[in-house]
Design an enzyme around this catalytic site. Sequence first.
Site, PDB file in Angstrom:
ATOM      1  N   CYS A 113     -20.504  -1.600 -18.153  1.00  0.00           N
ATOM      2  CA  CYS A 113     -20.327  -1.537 -17.143  1.00  0.00           C
ATOM      3  C   CYS A 113     -21.371  -2.654 -16.294  1.00  0.00           C
ATOM      4  O   CYS A 113     -22.649  -2.429 -16.878  1.00  0.00           O
ATOM      5  CB  CYS A 113     -20.576  -0.139 -16.286  1.00  0.00           C
ATOM      6  SG  CYS A 113     -20.547  -0.262 -14.627  1.00  0.00           S
ATOM      7  N   GLU A 141       0.955  -1.250   0.077  1.00  0.00           N
ATOM      8  CA  GLU A 141      -0.071  -0.067  -0.044  1.00  0.00           C
ATOM      9  C   GLU A 141       0.855   1.300  -0.174  1.00  0.00           C
ATOM     10  O   GLU A 141       0.655   2.235  -0.757  1.00  0.00           O
ATOM     11  CB  GLU A 141      -0.782   0.040   1.168  1.00  0.00           C
ATOM     12  CG  GLU A 141      -2.010  -0.966   1.078  1.00  0.00           C
ATOM     13  CD  GLU A 141      -3.071  -0.580  -0.134  1.00  0.00           C
ATOM     14  OE1 GLU A 141      -2.959   0.519  -0.635  1.00  0.00           O
ATOM     15  OE2 GLU A 141      -3.720  -1.726  -0.363  1.00  0.00           O
ATOM     16  N   CYS A 178     -26.854   2.475 -12.101  1.00  0.00           N
ATOM     17  CA  CYS A 178     -26.295   3.683 -11.781  1.00  0.00           C
ATOM     18  C   CYS A 178     -26.970   4.888 -12.352  1.00  0.00           C
ATOM     19  O   CYS A 178     -27.146   5.145 -13.477  1.00  0.00           O
ATOM     20  CB  CYS A 178     -24.804   3.693 -12.444  1.00  0.00           C
ATOM     21  SG  CYS A 178     -23.946   5.123 -12.257  1.00  0.00           S
ATOM     22  N   CYS A 190     -19.582   2.973 -19.798  1.00  0.00           N
ATOM     23  CA  CYS A 190     -21.010   2.904 -19.038  1.00  0.00           C
ATOM     24  C   CYS A 190     -21.581   1.493 -20.023  1.00  0.00           C
ATOM     25  O   CYS A 190     -22.109   0.573 -19.422  1.00  0.00           O
ATOM     26  CB  CYS A 190     -21.849   4.007 -19.143  1.00  0.00           C
ATOM     27  SG  CYS A 190     -21.084   5.147 -18.192  1.00  0.00           S
ATOM     28  N   CYS A 192     -14.941   2.425 -14.911  1.00  0.00           N
ATOM     29  CA  CYS A 192     -15.469   3.722 -14.372  1.00  0.00           C
ATOM     30  C   CYS A 192     -14.266   4.603 -14.218  1.00  0.00           C
ATOM     31  O   CYS A 192     -14.162   5.272 -13.236  1.00  0.00           O
ATOM     32  CB  CYS A 192     -16.371   3.680 -13.258  1.00  0.00           C
ATOM     33  SG  CYS A 192     -17.285   5.001 -12.963  1.00  0.00           S
ATOM     34  N   TYR A 245      -5.820   6.700   4.650  1.00  0.00           N
ATOM     35  CA  TYR A 245      -6.037   5.541   3.375  1.00  0.00           C
ATOM     36  C   TYR A 245      -5.555   4.457   3.859  1.00  0.00           C
ATOM     37  O   TYR A 245      -5.911   3.034   3.864  1.00  0.00           O
ATOM     38  CB  TYR A 245      -5.679   6.334   2.222  1.00  0.00           C
ATOM     39  CG  TYR A 245      -5.701   4.976   1.099  1.00  0.00           C
ATOM     40  CD1 TYR A 245      -6.839   4.496   0.621  1.00  0.00           C
ATOM     41  CD2 TYR A 245      -4.357   4.599   0.811  1.00  0.00           C
ATOM     42  CE1 TYR A 245      -6.956   3.286  -0.145  1.00  0.00           C
ATOM     43  CE2 TYR A 245      -4.682   3.251   0.173  1.00  0.00           C
ATOM     44  CZ  TYR A 245      -5.626   2.625  -0.401  1.00  0.00           C
ATOM     45  OH  TYR A 245      -5.511   1.500  -1.147  1.00  0.00           O
ATOM     46  N   ASP A 253      -9.828   5.399  -1.805  1.00  0.00           N
ATOM     47  CA  ASP A 253      -8.752   6.212  -2.645  1.00  0.00           C
ATOM     48  C   ASP A 253      -9.475   7.035  -4.072  1.00  0.00           C
ATOM     49  O   ASP A 253     -10.938   6.866  -3.874  1.00  0.00           O
ATOM     50  CB  ASP A 253      -7.883   5.066  -3.245  1.00  0.00           C
ATOM     51  CG  ASP A 253      -8.555   4.064  -4.393  1.00  0.00           C
ATOM     52  OD1 ASP A 253      -9.720   4.199  -4.482  1.00  0.00           O
ATOM     53  OD2 ASP A 253      -7.845   3.292  -4.897  1.00  0.00           O
TER      54      ASP A 253
HETATM   55  S1  SF4 Z   1     -22.497   3.114 -15.312  1.00  0.00           S
HETATM   56 FE1  SF4 Z   1     -22.073   4.432 -13.385  1.00  0.00          FE
HETATM   57  S2  SF4 Z   1     -20.422   2.949 -12.652  1.00  0.00           S
HETATM   58 FE2  SF4 Z   1     -20.603   2.319 -14.479  1.00  0.00          FE
HETATM   59  S3  SF4 Z   1     -19.131   3.270 -15.911  1.00  0.00           S
HETATM   60 FE3  SF4 Z   1     -20.931   4.596 -16.211  1.00  0.00          FE
HETATM   61  S4  SF4 Z   1     -20.888   6.096 -14.472  1.00  0.00           S
HETATM   62 FE4  SF4 Z   1     -19.120   4.571 -13.858  1.00  0.00          FE
END
Ligand code: SF4
Length: 291
Positions: A197, A32, A203, A194, A187, A115, A133
């Site tokens: 994702c 870390e 989201c 997206c 992300c 952290y 982070d």
């Molecule tokens: S859907 Fe949301 S979490 Fe996924 S990449 Fe897009 S903004 Fe990021």
Amino acid sequence: MVSILLSWYSTTARVFFWRRPNIDPWVVLVSEVMLQQTQASRVEQRLPEFLDVFPTPQAMAEASAGTVLKMWSGMGYNRRALRLQETAVAITERFAGRVPGEVDQLKSLPGIGPYTSAAVACFAFGRRVVVLDVNVRRVYTRISRRCTTTVDVDDDTTLTAYAESIIPHDSPSQWHHAVMDLGATICTARSPQCPLCPLQDFCPSAHVLQQASRPKKQEPSWRGQPRRIWRGRIVEFLRSSSQEASVHNITTRLFGSDTTSEDADFVQSLLTSLATEGMIVRKGQTAQLVD
Ligand code: SF4
């Protein structure tokens, strides 16, 4: 959202030395500290060799500062090496050589901030604590509310409250690794993917983020390069020198035959600060890495 992200992580997790099951807390702590300002691929490459020499806090506590600095070669930000050794000394003296598992104990160690203390407590001891982070901050902000631009990031108080509500009780370590991986691979800061994702159906920021950028922070620099780069070059040169080096040689090494009196003054100021920080020893017009 939690089960979907953990399911995604179970098939896509990035494999790193420090993510092995039942990993020694000392390995987590060292990794870390290294990861704070060094790329994961570089840390992955250098960590095993580093741990061969310093397998325990006591081994590092008993080493010379010069040996620690030599083993830190290529990692950058050399001050971290000396701070890590101070941490190793404190662990050896105050915790019988065992990395403590509570956030407050970890935070009491020199050089260990919010952290790193949370990361070690979570990843090495499985504590359900909030680890924030840069990737986690970004992902939490985007999945907790509808953001409009790629630079939107909430403050730590807001993010901590959100994190408390979402971190699973039975797998806090995997959860944080999953969020970190999502932030590092999908992300991302500038170009969130997206359509790829796993969280896109849940989201609030999915598919709506507009590209934006923050003004860059100005670093102190010389001849167009950050001061820290010049500092690193001096330490690297002294690492490779078996003996002390003259200030003239160091200056010529950095600037070649093109050296000006301003360059020489700049090198003197760097040597003074490196000596003050305990990284080098100065004797008259010579300098060498600390023993
Ligand atoms: S859907 Fe949301 S979490 Fe996924 S990449 Fe897009 S903004 Fe990021």
